[in-house]
Write an enzyme that holds these catalytic residues in place. Structure first.
Site, PDB file in Angstrom:
ATOM      1  CG  ASN A   7      -1.863   1.118   1.296  1.00  0.00           C
ATOM      2  OD1 ASN A   7      -1.795   2.029   0.468  1.00  0.00           O
ATOM      3  ND2 ASN A   7      -2.757   1.090   2.263  1.00  0.00           N
ATOM      4  NE  ARG A  93      -6.303   1.326  -0.119  1.00  0.00           N
ATOM      5  CZ  ARG A  93      -6.440   2.431   0.592  1.00  0.00           C
ATOM      6  NH1 ARG A  93      -5.394   2.922   1.237  1.00  0.00           N
ATOM      7  NH2 ARG A  93      -7.602   3.019   0.693  1.00  0.00           N
ATOM      8  CG  HIS A 182     -13.322   2.802   3.016  1.00  0.00           C
ATOM      9  ND1 HIS A 182     -14.077   3.728   3.698  1.00  0.00           N
ATOM     10  CD2 HIS A 182     -12.033   3.085   3.320  1.00  0.00           C
ATOM     11  CE1 HIS A 182     -13.288   4.540   4.367  1.00  0.00           C
ATOM     12  NE2 HIS A 182     -12.034   4.182   4.154  1.00  0.00           N
ATOM     13  NE  ARG A 243     -10.770  12.177   3.195  1.00  0.00           N
ATOM     14  CZ  ARG A 243     -10.521  10.864   3.234  1.00  0.00           C
ATOM     15  NH1 ARG A 243     -11.446  10.013   3.617  1.00  0.00           N
ATOM     16  NH2 ARG A 243      -9.340  10.419   2.860  1.00  0.00           N
ATOM     17  CD  GLU A 386      -8.999  -1.476   3.981  1.00  0.00           C
ATOM     18  OE1 GLU A 386      -8.572  -1.075   5.086  1.00  0.00           O
ATOM     19  OE2 GLU A 386      -9.322  -0.721   3.063  1.00  0.00           O
TER      20      GLU A 386
END
Ligand code: ADP
Length: 402
Positions: A7, A93, A182, A243, A386
């Site tokens: 990642n 990823r 996601h 956010r 993940e």
């Protein structure tokens, strides 16, 4: 059968090495502050008996290439992997796959070009993901490498949910639509939930809530994503650490006129200084909970707003799905913050959703159920993984080609 998952961020590379014959993690690590005066690699090798050996390296790492070399050396010295020929595959990823990628892709020049073409949609993420891919291709040119996209799971969302009510040509000429993110996590926890419930995923309607630093909620009908809260970018939807999530778009123009902030500055304000941090000055839920417990009114408001937004989405997605088999909480907050789960579901017994306060205190590294006996809808807490899902998809892609 070893699979390395990468990642790659703009100044960091996270990695995990799996033995996929039994899905164990052989090693994992994080290289941070690439490009700064001193970079830091924290690496952990795990032995079969469950011990782990941690190595920390502090040295300048000027770019991703130097970083990859360092990670390769550490993996080699720790005995986790001799050389790249031991790898069955490398999974990367990639945040944005646009409409081009509905499934994982074996990386070749065409795929690299397509990921590059998507940079305008993900200017922060895709260049960093590409940097990792390009360096990995250089270091291990003979190892099959697979891109796994955060957006891919949501490509089943129908137009009435993915289109914005904007002029048609903005979609056709500029790719303005909702993509969702996601996806790897939502898909993984949906599969885990199906396993826990002993049902086929294709027979289940789920609302999956990934609540980490970023946060999103997905409506899953018969195993497929049919709506999700993040949009063209990860900014839309739930309130997140920094956010804003959903706001009136007119605020942006108002801010420009009133404060003279430039578009890039407003973008940064909405992404980095809003959300929980904007409301109470903190973005880490543990710290916010502590502050609220000490009586801080803004921390309390932040939690109220956070849970209220989640509740609104649960209600909306209940309407989208008609019938819901289970809510699935995951991510650092979803897996650990009992109070957030409880408050997000408060007052939803009319939907057949009711948390059991005692079961909700579960502290487990595996999936568990927290609904009351009266609750028609199951409420599950499922740890996400993940990296493992990327490894699983990497193998499946490589095998599908042979
Ligand atoms: P990322 O999206 O970066 O992977 P995580 O999924 O690890 O992030 O989630 C990070 C969030 O989870 C932080 O807000 C953190 O405070 C929160 N979190 C982790 N453990 C707990 C806990 N025990 N109680 C409350 N919040 C927690």
């Amino acid at each position: 059968m070893k699979v390395l998952v990468i990642n790659s961020g703009s100044s960091s590379i996270k990695y995990q090495l799996f033995d996929m014959s039994d899905k164990t993690v052989l090693a994992k690590g994080l290289l941070e502050q690439i490009g700064e005066a001193e970079s830091r690699l924290t690496h952990r090798s795990l032995t079969r008996v469950g011990d782990s050996v941690e190595v920390t390296r502090k040295q300048p790492v000027t770019n991703h290439q130097v970083g990859f070399q360092l990670i390769g050396d550490v993996l080699n010295q720790s005995g986790a992997v001799g050389d790249s020929s031991e790898l069955f595959g490398i999974g990367h990823r990639v945040v944005h796959g646009g409409e081009a990628f509905q499934t994982p892709a074996l990386i070749d020049e065409k795929v690299v070009t397509a990921i590059r073409a998507l940079i305008p949609l993900a200017p922060l993420h895709n260049p960093a993901n590409l940097a990792g891919i390009e360096v990995a291709l250089k270091f291990a040119p003979r190892v099959p490498q697979v891109a796994v996209f955060d957006t891919a799971f949501h490509q089943s969302v129908p137009p009435q949910a993915f289109r914005y009510a904007l002029p048609n040509d903005l979609y056709h000429d500029h790719n303005v639509r909702r993509y969702g993110f996601h996806g790897t996590s939502h898909f993984y926890v949906a599969k885990q939930a199906a396993g826990y419930l002993k049902r086929a995923l294709a027979s289940l309607n789920l609302i999956t809530l990934h609540l980490g630093n970023g946060a999103s909620v997905t409506a899953i009908a018969n195993g497929k994503s049919v709506d999700t809260s993040m949009g063209m970018t990860p900014l839309e939807g739930l309130i997140m650490g920094t956010r804003s999530g959903d706001i009136d778009p007119a605020i942006i123009f108002y801010l420009g006129r009133q404060t003279g902030l430039a578009p890039d500055e407003i973008e940064s304000l909405l992404n980095k200084n809003s959300g929980l941090k904007g409301i109470c000055g903190l973005n880490d839920m543990r710290a916010i909970a502590q502050s609220a417990a000490e009586g801080d009114a803004s921390a309390r408001l932040a939690i109220e707003m956070y849970c209220y937004r989640i509740k609104k989405y649960i209600g909306a997605y209940h309407a989208v799905l008609g019938d819901v088999d289970a809510l699935v909480f995951t991510g650092g907050i979803g897996e650990n913050a009992a109070n957030i789960r409880l408050r997000s579901c408060e007052g939803l017994s009319c939907f057949g959703i009711e948390v059991d306060a005692k079961r909700n205190q579960l502290k487990s590294k595996t999936s568990g159920a927290i609904q009351s006996d009266r609750s028609r809808v199951k409420i599950l807490v499922v740890p996400t993984d993940e990296e493992l899902e990327i490894a699983v998809q990497t193998i499946a892609k490589i095998r599908s080609l042979s």
